[in-house]
Design a protein around this motif. Structure first.
Motif, PDB file in Angstrom:
ATOM      1  N   THR A  56     -91.113  83.517  -6.864  1.00 22.98           N
ATOM      2  CA  THR A  56     -91.675  82.286  -7.431  1.00 22.98           C
ATOM      3  C   THR A  56     -90.577  81.303  -7.819  1.00 22.98           C
ATOM      4  O   THR A  56     -90.772  80.084  -7.728  1.00 22.98           O
ATOM      5  CB  THR A  56     -92.545  82.592  -8.656  1.00 22.98           C
ATOM      6  OG1 THR A  56     -91.758  83.196  -9.687  1.00 22.98           O
ATOM      7  CG2 THR A  56     -93.688  83.530  -8.284  1.00 22.98           C
ATOM      8  N   LEU A  57     -89.427  81.806  -8.260  1.00 24.03           N
ATOM      9  CA  LEU A  57     -88.307  80.915  -8.583  1.00 24.03           C
ATOM     10  C   LEU A  57     -87.737  80.297  -7.310  1.00 24.03           C
ATOM     11  O   LEU A  57     -87.299  79.142  -7.309  1.00 24.03           O
ATOM     12  CB  LEU A  57     -87.219  81.670  -9.340  1.00 24.03           C
ATOM     13  CG  LEU A  57     -87.608  82.260 -10.698  1.00 24.03           C
ATOM     14  CD1 LEU A  57     -86.393  82.893 -11.365  1.00 24.03           C
ATOM     15  CD2 LEU A  57     -88.212  81.194 -11.604  1.00 24.03           C
ATOM     16  N   LEU A  58     -87.742  81.056  -6.220  1.00 19.94           N
ATOM     17  CA  LEU A  58     -87.315  80.497  -4.942  1.00 19.94           C
ATOM     18  C   LEU A  58     -88.288  79.408  -4.484  1.00 19.94           C
ATOM     19  O   LEU A  58     -87.867  78.362  -3.990  1.00 19.94           O
ATOM     20  CB  LEU A  58     -87.224  81.603  -3.888  1.00 19.94           C
ATOM     21  CG  LEU A  58     -86.071  82.602  -4.028  1.00 19.94           C
ATOM     22  CD1 LEU A  58     -86.273  83.764  -3.068  1.00 19.94           C
ATOM     23  CD2 LEU A  58     -84.736  81.932  -3.779  1.00 19.94           C
ATOM     24  N   GLU A  59     -89.566  79.664  -4.642  1.00 18.14           N
ATOM     25  CA  GLU A  59     -90.573  78.673  -4.257  1.00 18.14           C
ATOM     26  C   GLU A  59     -90.328  77.340  -4.964  1.00 18.14           C
ATOM     27  O   GLU A  59     -90.473  76.269  -4.377  1.00 18.14           O
ATOM     28  CB  GLU A  59     -91.971  79.173  -4.606  1.00 18.14           C
ATOM     29  CG  GLU A  59     -92.499  80.248  -3.684  1.00 18.14           C
ATOM     30  CD  GLU A  59     -93.883  80.698  -4.096  1.00 18.14           C
ATOM     31  OE1 GLU A  59     -94.500  80.030  -4.959  1.00 18.14           O
ATOM     32  OE2 GLU A  59     -94.353  81.713  -3.567  1.00 18.14           O
ATOM     33  N   ASP A  60     -89.964  77.418  -6.237  1.00 11.97           N
ATOM     34  CA  ASP A  60     -89.740  76.208  -7.037  1.00 11.97           C
ATOM     35  C   ASP A  60     -88.327  75.644  -6.865  1.00 11.97           C
ATOM     36  O   ASP A  60     -87.975  74.671  -7.529  1.00 11.97           O
ATOM     37  CB  ASP A  60     -89.969  76.514  -8.516  1.00 11.97           C
ATOM     38  CG  ASP A  60     -91.427  76.767  -8.836  1.00 11.97           C
ATOM     39  OD1 ASP A  60     -92.271  76.608  -7.938  1.00 11.97           O
ATOM     40  OD2 ASP A  60     -91.727  77.121  -9.985  1.00 11.97           O
ATOM     41  N   ARG A  61     -87.552  76.283  -5.994  1.00 15.24           N
ATOM     42  CA  ARG A  61     -86.162  75.862  -5.736  1.00 15.24           C
ATOM     43  C   ARG A  61     -85.322  75.840  -7.017  1.00 15.24           C
ATOM     44  O   ARG A  61     -84.541  74.923  -7.263  1.00 15.24           O
ATOM     45  CB  ARG A  61     -86.133  74.507  -5.026  1.00 15.24           C
ATOM     46  CG  ARG A  61     -86.790  74.560  -3.645  1.00 15.24           C
ATOM     47  CD  ARG A  61     -86.608  73.281  -2.866  1.00 15.24           C
ATOM     48  NE  ARG A  61     -87.190  73.396  -1.527  1.00 15.24           N
ATOM     49  CZ  ARG A  61     -86.576  73.919  -0.466  1.00 15.24           C
ATOM     50  NH1 ARG A  61     -85.328  74.354  -0.600  1.00 15.24           N
ATOM     51  NH2 ARG A  61     -87.177  73.994   0.698  1.00 15.24           N
ATOM     52  N   ARG A  62     -85.479  76.883  -7.798  1.00 17.10           N
ATOM     53  CA  ARG A  62     -84.707  77.013  -9.030  1.00 17.10           C
ATOM     54  C   ARG A  62     -83.416  77.808  -8.818  1.00 17.10           C
ATOM     55  O   ARG A  62     -82.592  77.894  -9.715  1.00 17.10           O
ATOM     56  CB  ARG A  62     -85.542  77.723 -10.099  1.00 17.10           C
ATOM     57  CG  ARG A  62     -86.894  77.075 -10.373  1.00 17.10           C
ATOM     58  CD  ARG A  62     -86.742  75.773 -11.131  1.00 17.10           C
ATOM     59  NE  ARG A  62     -88.040  75.145 -11.322  1.00 17.10           N
ATOM     60  CZ  ARG A  62     -88.934  75.523 -12.246  1.00 17.10           C
ATOM     61  NH1 ARG A  62     -88.658  76.534 -13.050  1.00 17.10           N
ATOM     62  NH2 ARG A  62     -90.082  74.889 -12.356  1.00 17.10           N
ATOM     63  N   VAL A  63     -83.266  78.411  -7.632  1.00 14.75           N
ATOM     64  CA  VAL A  63     -82.141  79.325  -7.375  1.00 14.75           C
ATOM     65  C   VAL A  63     -81.153  78.666  -6.423  1.00 14.75           C
ATOM     66  O   VAL A  63     -81.531  78.172  -5.353  1.00 14.75           O
ATOM     67  CB  VAL A  63     -82.642  80.653  -6.773  1.00 14.75           C
ATOM     68  CG1 VAL A  63     -81.469  81.617  -6.566  1.00 14.75           C
ATOM     69  CG2 VAL A  63     -83.714  81.280  -7.665  1.00 14.75           C
ATOM     70  N   ALA A  64     -79.877  78.658  -6.811  1.00 17.77           N
ATOM     71  CA  ALA A  64     -78.826  78.081  -5.971  1.00 17.77           C
ATOM     72  C   ALA A  64     -78.038  79.153  -5.230  1.00 17.77           C
ATOM     73  O   ALA A  64     -77.540  78.913  -4.130  1.00 17.77           O
ATOM     74  CB  ALA A  64     -77.865  77.246  -6.817  1.00 17.77           C
ATOM     75  N   ARG A  65     -77.936  80.345  -5.831  1.00 20.56           N
ATOM     76  CA  ARG A  65     -77.098  81.397  -5.245  1.00 20.56           C
ATOM     77  C   ARG A  65     -77.681  82.755  -5.615  1.00 20.56           C
ATOM     78  O   ARG A  65     -78.224  82.922  -6.714  1.00 20.56           O
ATOM     79  CB  ARG A  65     -75.658  81.288  -5.757  1.00 20.56           C
ATOM     80  CG  ARG A  65     -74.670  82.257  -5.116  1.00 20.56           C
ATOM     81  CD  ARG A  65     -73.262  82.067  -5.694  1.00 20.56           C
ATOM     82  NE  ARG A  65     -72.281  82.897  -5.013  1.00 20.56           N
ATOM     83  CZ  ARG A  65     -71.583  82.520  -3.949  1.00 20.56           C
ATOM     84  NH1 ARG A  65     -71.741  81.307  -3.466  1.00 20.56           N
ATOM     85  NH2 ARG A  65     -70.716  83.335  -3.381  1.00 20.56           N
ATOM     86  N   THR A  66     -77.576  83.704  -4.698  1.00 17.99           N
ATOM     87  CA  THR A  66     -77.988  85.068  -5.010  1.00 17.99           C
ATOM     88  C   THR A  66     -76.857  86.035  -4.675  1.00 17.99           C
ATOM     89  O   THR A  66     -76.078  85.807  -3.759  1.00 17.99           O
ATOM     90  CB  THR A  66     -79.254  85.484  -4.231  1.00 17.99           C
ATOM     91  OG1 THR A  66     -78.942  85.571  -2.831  1.00 17.99           O
ATOM     92  CG2 THR A  66     -80.387  84.516  -4.461  1.00 17.99           C
ATOM     93  N   ILE A  67     -76.794  87.102  -5.436  1.00 21.43           N
ATOM     94  CA  ILE A  67     -75.912  88.235  -5.145  1.00 21.43           C
ATOM     95  C   ILE A  67     -76.822  89.444  -5.048  1.00 21.43           C
ATOM     96  O   ILE A  67     -77.475  89.825  -6.030  1.00 21.43           O
ATOM     97  CB  ILE A  67     -74.855  88.444  -6.245  1.00 21.43           C
ATOM     98  CG1 ILE A  67     -74.022  87.189  -6.448  1.00 21.43           C
ATOM     99  CG2 ILE A  67     -73.953  89.634  -5.907  1.00 21.43           C
ATOM    100  CD1 ILE A  67     -73.048  87.266  -7.622  1.00 21.43           C
ATOM    101  N   GLY A  68     -76.932  90.028  -3.860  1.00 18.32           N
ATOM    102  CA  GLY A  68     -77.864  91.129  -3.684  1.00 18.32           C
ATOM    103  C   GLY A  68     -77.660  91.850  -2.377  1.00 18.32           C
ATOM    104  O   GLY A  68     -76.708  91.586  -1.635  1.00 18.32           O
ATOM    105  N   SER A  69     -78.588  92.751  -2.079  1.00 13.75           N
ATOM    106  CA  SER A  69     -78.444  93.637  -0.930  1.00 13.75           C
ATOM    107  C   SER A  69     -79.466  93.403   0.170  1.00 13.75           C
ATOM    108  O   SER A  69     -79.248  93.816   1.304  1.00 13.75           O
ATOM    109  CB  SER A  69     -78.564  95.108  -1.389  1.00 13.75           C
ATOM    110  OG  SER A  69     -77.580  95.418  -2.344  1.00 13.75           O
ATOM    111  N   TYR A  70     -80.578  92.762  -0.170  1.00  9.30           N
ATOM    112  CA  TYR A  70     -81.721  92.846   0.743  1.00  9.30           C
ATOM    113  C   TYR A  70     -82.572  91.579   0.663  1.00  9.30           C
ATOM    114  O   TYR A  70     -83.013  91.191  -0.421  1.00  9.30           O
ATOM    115  CB  TYR A  70     -82.551  94.075   0.365  1.00  9.30           C
ATOM    116  CG  TYR A  70     -83.754  94.347   1.230  1.00  9.30           C
ATOM    117  CD1 TYR A  70     -83.610  94.640   2.573  1.00  9.30           C
ATOM    118  CD2 TYR A  70     -85.032  94.346   0.677  1.00  9.30           C
ATOM    119  CE1 TYR A  70     -84.719  94.904   3.365  1.00  9.30           C
ATOM    120  CE2 TYR A  70     -86.150  94.622   1.453  1.00  9.30           C
ATOM    121  CZ  TYR A  70     -85.981  94.903   2.800  1.00  9.30           C
ATOM    122  OH  TYR A  70     -87.069  95.178   3.578  1.00  9.30           O
TER     123      TYR A  70
END
Length: 253
Positions: free
Chosen positions: A64-78
């Motif tokens: 849901t945060l991605l949908e709202d374009r609230r995220v600029a960067r992710t650190i993850g595996s999958y």
């Protein structure tokens, strides 16, 4: 004793700010702090760095945060089955730092333990070590940013790469049970990444299904010293990432 409970999730996340780094527990849809994520969405902050194994699914959890374009960067595996995650990464709207699951957990744990970096064999001989993984794309599909090479050393004849610890501004976690001092108990695989997300955060916020006045010390999985805020949210349902069924034979008749 210090009572760390907050009345609502909205109150618990109220001081989260634009540009914050947020470590989030859970694996897939199991053990994710969905109520706290909804509160972050309501708060309206953006330009976030999300540190999490994955980013939920379309329409649920971190998705849901991605949908709202609230995220600029992710650190993850999958990236998994989250179409918006993949679309934003490939279109250049989102920077993605891939890291193996075990390495991610250890980077978070190290951040909480005061260990600045560690050596691991995971990724040796791949672009994770030599650099060159796409971190961000341009809108035309070309690569705008590649991952940097990592320091490599040899111990007892075997190569290892250096991985930096992760420290987050805020940690969002889900627990099965807690007391008012923030001691947490996790249930089964919902423990995945939740202790590490709390440990690496400057401020750790836990949503809990059951709040009690006292826990048996032998029950505790994560001591309250790592937890700053507790919100009682009641029992939570876990969604299904990929529903796979087979035809009903009776309906074919």
């Amino acid at each position: 004793m210090l009572d760390k409970t907050f009345s609502t999730a909205d109150e618990a996340v109220a001081d989260l700010f634009d540009g914050a780094s947020v470590a989030v527990g859970g694996f897939g849809l199991v053990g994710i702090p969905s109520v706290l994520i909804d509160a972050v969405r309501t708060l309206g902050v953006g330009d976030l760095t999300i540190i999490s194994n994955n980013c939920g699914t379309d329409g649920f959890g971190l998705g849901t945060l991605l949908e709202d374009r609230r995220v600029a960067r992710t650190i993850g595996s999958y990236i998994g089955s989250n179409r918006i995650y993949a679309q934003q990464y490939l279109s250049g709207d989102l920077s993605v730092e891939f890291t193996p699951q075990g390495t991610l957990a250890e980077r978070m744990r190290a951040g909480g333990a005061g260990i600045p970096a560690f050596y691991t064999k995971a990724g040796v001989g791949t672009e994770l070590a030599t650099g060159g993984l796409p971190v961000r794309y341009n809108p035309d599909g070309s690569v705008a940013e590649f991952s940097e090479p990592k320091e490599t050393r040899t111990f007892d004849g075997e190569d290892y790469i250096l991985e930096a610890a992760i420290k987050a501004d805020v940690g969002l976690v889900h627990a099965h049970k807690a007391d008012r001092q923030g001691n947490l108990v996790f249930r089964e695989t919902a423990q995945n990444f939740n202790p590490e997300a709390a440990k690496c955060a400057r401020v750790a916020i836990a949503q809990v299904e059951h709040l009690v006045d006292r826990l048996d010390p032998d029950e505790v999985h994560l001591p309250g010293i790592y937890v700053d805020r507790v919100v009682h949210v009641g029992p939570q349902e876990t969604g299904i990432e990929n529903r796979t069924t087979r035809p009903d034979k009776n309906s074919e008749a």
